[in-house]
Design an enzyme around this catalytic site. Structure first.
Site, PDB file in Angstrom:
ATOM      1  N   ARG A   7      -4.319  29.152  -2.468  1.00 17.45           N
ATOM      2  CA  ARG A   7      -4.507  28.432  -3.393  1.00 17.45           C
ATOM      3  C   ARG A   7      -3.491  27.310  -3.741  1.00 17.45           C
ATOM      4  NH1 ARG A   7      -6.608  31.396  -8.378  1.00 17.45           N
ATOM      5  NH2 ARG A   7      -7.146  29.338  -9.319  1.00 17.45           N
ATOM      6  N   ILE A  51      -4.339  25.019 -12.868  1.00 19.79           N
ATOM      7  CA  ILE A  51      -3.083  25.466 -12.504  1.00 19.79           C
ATOM      8  C   ILE A  51      -2.457  24.805 -11.506  1.00 19.79           C
ATOM      9  CG2 ILE A  51      -3.164  27.722 -13.593  1.00 19.79           C
ATOM     10  CD1 ILE A  51      -3.692  29.060 -10.931  1.00 19.79           C
ATOM     11  N   HIS A  90      -2.890  28.143 -18.688  1.00 23.81           N
ATOM     12  CA  HIS A  90      -2.847  29.245 -18.179  1.00 23.81           C
ATOM     13  C   HIS A  90      -1.755  29.191 -17.113  1.00 23.81           C
ATOM     14  CE1 HIS A  90      -7.528  29.778 -18.930  1.00 23.81           C
ATOM     15  NE2 HIS A  90      -6.518  30.045 -19.907  1.00 23.81           N
ATOM     16  N   CYS A 125      13.228  41.682 -12.982  1.00 22.23           N
ATOM     17  CA  CYS A 125      14.035  41.302 -13.854  1.00 22.23           C
ATOM     18  C   CYS A 125      13.524  40.295 -14.766  1.00 22.23           C
ATOM     19  CB  CYS A 125      15.456  40.653 -13.322  1.00 22.23           C
ATOM     20  SG  CYS A 125      15.038  39.068 -12.395  1.00 22.23           S
ATOM     21  N   GLY A 129     -14.982  19.157 -17.818  1.00 19.58           N
ATOM     22  CA  GLY A 129     -15.237  20.246 -16.481  1.00 19.58           C
ATOM     23  C   GLY A 129     -14.851  21.346 -16.755  1.00 19.58           C
ATOM     24  N   THR A 130     -15.194  22.038 -17.824  1.00 17.88           N
ATOM     25  CA  THR A 130     -15.081  23.581 -17.935  1.00 17.88           C
ATOM     26  C   THR A 130     -16.324  24.318 -18.393  1.00 17.88           C
ATOM     27  OG1 THR A 130     -13.793  25.283 -19.466  1.00 17.88           O
ATOM     28  CG2 THR A 130     -14.142  23.114 -20.514  1.00 17.88           C
ATOM     29  N   ASN A 148     -19.336  17.129 -18.136  1.00 21.34           N
ATOM     30  CA  ASN A 148     -19.680  18.160 -17.302  1.00 21.34           C
ATOM     31  C   ASN A 148     -20.714  17.707 -16.331  1.00 21.34           C
ATOM     32  OD1 ASN A 148     -20.276  20.804 -16.233  1.00 21.34           O
ATOM     33  ND2 ASN A 148     -19.084  21.538 -17.619  1.00 21.34           N
TER      34      ASN A 148
END
Ligand code: BJW
Ligand code: ZN
Length: 305
Positions: free
Chosen positions: A107, A144, A160, A171, A249-250, A275
């Site tokens: 990705r 993302i 996200h 660490c 677009g969700t 959409n």
């Protein structure tokens, strides 16, 4: 035809939906219908120009026209037959860091090769317009892929986080990383086909921390992990004081992002939703539902300088 009929189903299911704009749904729409759709879009455009505060909330559909597959719906991609919830979780990484790194390497490379599309550009231009006109503007994305930033959006809240952040599992240090490939062992790996070579890569050859050599993980928000609390509440507060929330677009299937628009609606914001699929809606009380590919619909709806 399929989109037009699902749009009409949506319109009939939602008694409160005041303005349902059915653009780009079918060549079968009558001229009168197309004209009134255009009028409603112009009305939305004018209302946005006169707003004081606007939140744009985006999801995977905004990047679909850049060739990045979505998670759900007709544009959903698949990776070796797995669903997103099977691999986007800490348990999958514990079980097989190699498999999860192959997915994220694939990705990362796909996003680096992609170009922002007309929807990303329309949002970036709208931000400029808002800045000039003194309209408070915020862009929050669930994506993302960093395509908003590459289109020129100046401040993006990444709910996200990002494909280009890594965190050390030893660490906990977080770093930005655009290396391609992220490590030699992943070169040529990540093929999404179920027949691809899935021989596990030994852990010591996966991405490692420059500071302590610990195993790195993709620093995205997986299922069961919290979003950044400060960022989430700043988006929620902004949304609740907005005149308009644009939901682009969700599928509104994933929480807590899916609560932002309905909560804002209850606080008095108007919702405008963009959409491809008219059966997807964040709320039963959307003022404008603009059906169609957002690379075509957003440039018509969003004011620019
Ligand atoms: C177009 C188009 C075009 C296509 N034009 N449109 C309350 C109720 C029930 C469950 C929960 C709940 N609260 C929390 C949960 C659990 C869970 C959850 O929501 N599960 C659901 C499945 C029900 N949520 C979480 O676990 C979240 N964490 C959390 O709540 O933590 C609490 C906690 C507190 C304290 C301590 C510990 C924990 C985290 C959720 C993280 C989601 N992460 C993912 C993966 C990120 C990394 C990665 O990408 O690999 O984020 S899942 C995946 O879905 C990804 C996306 O950002 C997210 C949303 O997807 P999106 O953007 O909506 O895409 P799609 O594909 O679903 O939709 C695309 C749409 O575009 C479609 O509608 C198309 O029609 C449309 N489209 N082309 C316009 N051209
Ligand atoms: Zn480390």
């Amino acid at each position: 035809y399929r989109l037009l009929s699902s749009a009409l189903r949506l319109a009939s299911r939602l008694p409160n939906a005041r303005k349902v704009v059915l653009l780009q749904t079918s060549g079968m729409a009558t001229r009168g219908q197309k004209q009134s759709d255009e009028q409603r879009l112009t009305e939305l455009h004018d209302k946005l120009s006169q707003s004081k505060r606007v939140l744009v909330l985006t999801g995977a559909g905004v990047s679909a026209e850049s060739g990045i597959p979505t998670f759900r719906g007709s544009t959903a991609g698949s990776w070796r037959g797995f669903t997103i919830s099977e691999l986007a979780c800490p348990e999958a990484f514990q079980r097989s860091p190699s498999q999860v790194w192959e997915l994220y390497h694939y990705r990362r490379e796909k996003s680096l090769a992609a170009k922002p599309n007309l929807a990303h550009v329309a949002i970036a231009k709208f931000e400029q317009f808002c800045l000039k006109r003194g309209i408070d503007f915020m862009l929050a994305t669930q994506n993302i892929d960093r395509l908003h930033q590459r289109a020129g959006s100046s401040r993006v809240i990444e709910l996200h986080r990002s494909l280009f952040l890594v965190r050390c599992t030893a660490c906990d240090s977080v770093t930005e990383n655009y290396d391609s490939p992220i490590c030699e062992a992943l070169r040529g790996r990540g093929d999404p086909s179920p027949q691809a070579d899935s021989t596990p890569i030994p852990e010591d050859q996966l991405p490692r921390c420059a500071g302590c050599s610990g195993l790195l993980r993709p620093y995205v928000v997986w299922f069961g992990e919290p979003l950044n609390e400060g960022e989430l509440s700043s988006v929620q507060e902004f949304a609740n004081m907005s005149d308009f929330v644009l939901v682009v677009g969700t599928s509104n299937a994933v929480y807590p992002a899916a609560m932002i628009a309905p909560d804002a609606r209850r606080s008095g914001a108007q919702l405008a939703e963009f959409n491809l699929d008219a059966s997807c809606s964040s709320s039963s009380d959307v003022s404008y539902f603009v059906a169609g590919p957002c690379g075509s619909t957003l440039p018509k709806a969003l004011p620019r300088l």
